[in-house]
Scaffold this motif. Structure first.
Motif, PDB file in Angstrom:
ATOM      1  N   ARG A   1      -0.962   3.236 -20.654  1.00  0.00           N
ATOM      2  CA  ARG A   1      -1.568   2.654 -19.455  1.00  0.00           C
ATOM      3  C   ARG A   1      -0.816   3.118 -18.211  1.00  0.00           C
ATOM      4  N   VAL A   2      -1.600   3.476 -17.185  1.00  0.00           N
ATOM      5  CA  VAL A   2      -1.054   3.758 -15.864  1.00  0.00           C
ATOM      6  C   VAL A   2      -1.861   2.928 -14.881  1.00  0.00           C
ATOM      7  N   VAL A   3      -1.167   2.251 -13.990  1.00  0.00           N
ATOM      8  CA  VAL A   3      -1.801   1.373 -13.012  1.00  0.00           C
ATOM      9  C   VAL A   3      -1.404   1.830 -11.614  1.00  0.00           C
ATOM     10  N   VAL A   4      -2.363   1.816 -10.708  1.00  0.00           N
ATOM     11  CA  VAL A   4      -2.105   2.060  -9.289  1.00  0.00           C
ATOM     12  C   VAL A   4      -2.625   0.865  -8.515  1.00  0.00           C
ATOM     13  N   VAL A   5      -1.804   0.341  -7.624  1.00  0.00           N
ATOM     14  CA  VAL A   5      -2.257  -0.682  -6.677  1.00  0.00           C
ATOM     15  C   VAL A   5      -1.999  -0.125  -5.286  1.00  0.00           C
ATOM     16  N   ALA A   6      -3.059  -0.054  -4.491  1.00  0.00           N
ATOM     17  CA  ALA A   6      -2.983   0.523  -3.145  1.00  0.00           C
ATOM     18  C   ALA A   6      -3.455  -0.487  -2.119  1.00  0.00           C
ATOM     19  N   ALA A   7      -2.741  -0.554  -1.015  1.00  0.00           N
ATOM     20  CA  ALA A   7      -3.155  -1.388   0.116  1.00  0.00           C
ATOM     21  C   ALA A   7      -3.491  -0.460   1.273  1.00  0.00           C
ATOM     22  N   ILE A   8      -4.591  -0.724   1.926  1.00  0.00           N
ATOM     23  CA  ILE A   8      -4.984   0.031   3.109  1.00  0.00           C
ATOM     24  C   ILE A   8      -4.631  -0.845   4.302  1.00  0.00           C
TER      25      ILE A   8
ATOM     26  N   GLY B   1       6.148   5.373  -9.435  1.00  0.00           N
ATOM     27  CA  GLY B   1       6.059   6.256  -8.284  1.00  0.00           C
ATOM     28  C   GLY B   1       5.396   5.545  -7.120  1.00  0.00           C
ATOM     29  N   LYS B   2       5.341   6.246  -5.972  1.00  0.00           N
ATOM     30  CA  LYS B   2       4.782   5.649  -4.760  1.00  0.00           C
ATOM     31  C   LYS B   2       4.084   6.699  -3.923  1.00  0.00           C
ATOM     32  N   ALA B   3       3.257   6.221  -2.984  1.00  0.00           N
ATOM     33  CA  ALA B   3       2.508   7.129  -2.111  1.00  0.00           C
ATOM     34  C   ALA B   3       2.301   6.502  -0.745  1.00  0.00           C
ATOM     35  N   ALA B   4       2.225   7.366   0.270  1.00  0.00           N
ATOM     36  CA  ALA B   4       1.827   6.968   1.618  1.00  0.00           C
ATOM     37  C   ALA B   4       0.881   8.038   2.136  1.00  0.00           C
ATOM     38  N   ILE B   5      -0.373   7.664   2.340  1.00  0.00           N
ATOM     39  CA  ILE B   5      -1.384   8.602   2.820  1.00  0.00           C
ATOM     40  C   ILE B   5      -1.822   8.122   4.198  1.00  0.00           C
ATOM     41  N   VAL B   6      -1.544   8.936   5.192  1.00  0.00           N
ATOM     42  CA  VAL B   6      -1.750   8.562   6.586  1.00  0.00           C
ATOM     43  C   VAL B   6      -3.090   9.105   7.072  1.00  0.00           C
ATOM     44  N   GLY B   7      -3.821   8.268   7.795  1.00  0.00           N
ATOM     45  CA  GLY B   7      -5.079   8.704   8.398  1.00  0.00           C
ATOM     46  C   GLY B   7      -4.845   9.782   9.450  1.00  0.00           C
TER      47      GLY B   7
ATOM     48  N   ILE C   1      -3.056   3.585   7.056  1.00  0.00           N
ATOM     49  CA  ILE C   1      -2.187   4.204   6.059  1.00  0.00           C
ATOM     50  C   ILE C   1      -2.492   3.558   4.716  1.00  0.00           C
ATOM     51  N   VAL C   2      -2.636   4.382   3.682  1.00  0.00           N
ATOM     52  CA  VAL C   2      -2.733   3.891   2.311  1.00  0.00           C
ATOM     53  C   VAL C   2      -1.314   3.885   1.756  1.00  0.00           C
ATOM     54  N   ILE C   3      -0.860   2.726   1.325  1.00  0.00           N
ATOM     55  CA  ILE C   3       0.438   2.595   0.663  1.00  0.00           C
ATOM     56  C   ILE C   3       0.132   2.209  -0.781  1.00  0.00           C
TER      57      ILE C   3
END
Length: 183
Positions: free
Chosen positions: A26-33, A78-84, A160-162
């Motif tokens: 299992r791999v889970v991603v939780v993202a907040a916009i 892991g983590k991510a930051a996707i900027v508009g 930003i998507v975190i």
């Protein structure tokens, strides 16, 4: 901090290479916009105020959700930051590359290693891969993996998507020798 949306993705691999994966991987991603705290301000020399206002709160929001959704022990993360498009990559980096953010996940996962990360700027619907590594030993090859994410309506130009990602185990059917065999 204004959160427009939280998205949870669960990937469960049952077979790999024609063989069952037991237990299922299992791999889970939780993202907040979220609203970009520096949006519309032009170049901001000192990002501290935005970091202080957002980083800990977003880490505190996401970390328990990703661990709970995984439903078991976290072995890789892991983590991510996707900027508009109206923001800078540095805006996302400022929020996720601070202990104020990362320690929430490390503590929730009983982890000690640095969180691998991806940062980028893009339009709504941009695809990004979150890298994952073992939570206590980044040299354990079986846990070097990634998960591809795409959110159809995020990030908007001023958002930003975190995201945080967690895996219950290493890659399904991994067969690489330990790193020590090459030293």
């Amino acid at each position: 901090m204004n959160v427009r949306k939280i998205v949870t993705l669960v990937e469960e691999t049952l077979t790999e290479g024609g063989r069952p994966v037991e237990p299922n991987a299992r791999v889970v991603v939780v993202a907040a916009i979220i609203d970009n705290p520096w949006h519309g301000q032009g170049f901001v020399e000192d990002l501290t105020e935005g970091i202080d206002a957002v980083a800990s709160d977003i880490g505190e929001l996401l970390a328990p959700r990703v661990v709970k959704t995984l439903g078991g022990n976290v072995e890789a993360y892991g983590k991510a930051a996707i900027v508009g498009l109206d923001g800078e990559i540095e805006h996302g980096s400022a929020l996720i590359h601070t202990l104020k953010f990362g320690d929430h996940f490390r503590n929730a996962a009983n982890a000690t290693t640095l969180l691998p990360a991806v940062e980028k700027r893009g339009p709504a619907g941009v695809t990004f891969d979150i890298p994952l590594k073992h939570i206590t030993d980044a040299t354990i090859r079986s846990h070097h993996q990634s998960i591809e994410v795409r959110l159809a309506d995020a990030p908007h130009p001023g958002e930003i998507v975190i995201a945080l990602a967690a895996a219950s185990q290493g890659r399904p059917q991994q067969r690489l020798a330990a790193l020590s065999t090459e030293q």
